[in-house]
Design a protein around this motif. Structure first.
Motif, PDB file in Angstrom:
ATOM      1  N   GLU A 127       1.017   8.313  12.021  1.00 48.20           N
ATOM      2  CA  GLU A 127       0.611   6.872  11.825  1.00 48.20           C
ATOM      3  C   GLU A 127       1.214   6.027  13.172  1.00 48.20           C
ATOM      4  OE1 GLU A 127       2.228   5.464   7.989  1.00 48.20           O
ATOM      5  OE2 GLU A 127       0.402   6.414   7.150  1.00 48.20           O
ATOM      6  N   GLU A 185       0.776  -0.286   7.703  1.00 45.09           N
ATOM      7  CA  GLU A 185       1.653  -0.136   8.854  1.00 45.09           C
ATOM      8  C   GLU A 185       1.813  -1.308   9.963  1.00 45.09           C
ATOM      9  OE1 GLU A 185      -0.906   1.683   7.759  1.00 45.09           O
ATOM     10  OE2 GLU A 185      -0.016   3.600   7.027  1.00 45.09           O
ATOM     11  N   HIS A 191       7.960   0.371   6.560  1.00 44.39           N
ATOM     12  CA  HIS A 191       6.873   0.997   6.177  1.00 44.39           C
ATOM     13  C   HIS A 191       6.921   2.581   5.811  1.00 44.39           C
ATOM     14  CE1 HIS A 191       2.540   2.019   5.391  1.00 44.39           C
ATOM     15  NE2 HIS A 191       2.819   2.996   6.032  1.00 44.39           N
ATOM     16  N   HIS A 202       6.811   5.779   2.419  1.00 45.34           N
ATOM     17  CA  HIS A 202       6.335   7.068   2.497  1.00 45.34           C
ATOM     18  C   HIS A 202       7.521   8.026   1.996  1.00 45.34           C
ATOM     19  CE1 HIS A 202       2.384   6.029   3.702  1.00 45.34           C
ATOM     20  NE2 HIS A 202       2.681   5.721   4.704  1.00 45.34           N
TER      21      HIS A 202
END
Ligand code: ZN
Length: 260
Positions: A83, A144, A233, A237
């Protein structure tokens, strides 16, 4: 080919060309898109970059079904690295290309879709455009690249994150996220006309005008905030991985059903 590229009248047109999947972003699409931006940035015959999308929707966001490795390989390090490259560095690089860019947006622009249009300098929206980032339902605090607060202001940013509801084209124009709203069938002509008009201005003046605005935002903390919110962010996850073994908390079919 997921991306089409053409140059005419000093305008490079970059087209998302995966309409059958509502221009959902798989790794190949994003890599091709980044290559197209680089090509336009380096071509002295290109003065303005126009980003558009084929089909009914601008982009349904990240294609969570492609490019996903075997479950045992999904670690937070894997997600972070993937990412950081495609969802943070790409968007920042496009934002900093020293030429004006315009996004033409129609239909749905969901989560990862925002990472394609927010980095552009101007946004022209069709009347049917809907911008949303419903990732709180997946246990994540926002997509993101945290443009939300900068683009919408803090209260509206919180509202759309908390509720997941879409921002309409008119609403987006009212808060300054969108420059102009046009009928759907005039989106291509209007955005092209604006690109061509800007392309006639002196290139160094354009470059310095863009730099002046971006530098002002960076002085206000844009760059530092984007970096640190990316890390926030990632804690989403990390939490999802620790709870369910999957990077997000809701199953894909449930998420799809809720977005109908
Ligand atoms: Zn993510």
């Amino acid at each position: 080919m997921y991306i089409l590229y053409e140059v005419a009248d000093k305008v490079a047109t970059i087209t998302l060309n995966r309409p059958e999947a509502a221009n959902a972003q798989n790794p190949a699409l994003l890599d091709e898109l980044d290559a197209a931006w680089t090509r336009a940035a380096e071509d002295d015959d290109v003065a303005v970059i126009l980003l558009r999308a084929e089909g009914k929707h601008f982009s349904a966001g990240h294609d969570l079904k492609s490019g996903v490795p075997a479950p045992e390989k999904i670690t937070l390090e894997y997600i972070y690295r993937y990412e950081a490259r495609r969802y943070l560095e790409y968007s920042l690089r496009w934002r900093n290309v020293p030429k004006p860019s315009i996004a033409a947006v129609q239909g749905r622009c969901i989560s990862g879709g925002l990472l394609l249009c927010w980095p552009c300098d101007l946004i022209i929206a069709a009347e049917d455009a809907l911008f949303s980032d419903p990732v709180v339902m997946m246990g994540i605090g926002g997509v993101e690249y945290h443009g939300h607060t900068w683009e919408l202001g803090p209260r509206k940013a919180k509202e759309i994150l908390f509720t997941g509801r879409p921002v309409t084209a008119d609403e987006a124009e009212k808060v300054g996220m969108v420059n102009k709203v046009v009928p759907r069938d005039q989106l291509d002509a209007e955005s092209r006309a604006l690109a061509t008009q800007i392309a006639g201005q002196p290139s160094f003046g354009l470059r310095q005008a863009k730099r002046a605005v971006n530098q002002t935002l960076d002085t206000q903390g844009f760059y530092a905030a984007i970096q640190s919110v990316f890390d926030i962010h990632q804690t989403g996850h990390g939490n999802a991985l620790s709870v369910s073994g999957f990077p997000v908390l809701v199953r894909l079919d449930e998420m799809k059903a809720r977005m109908q």
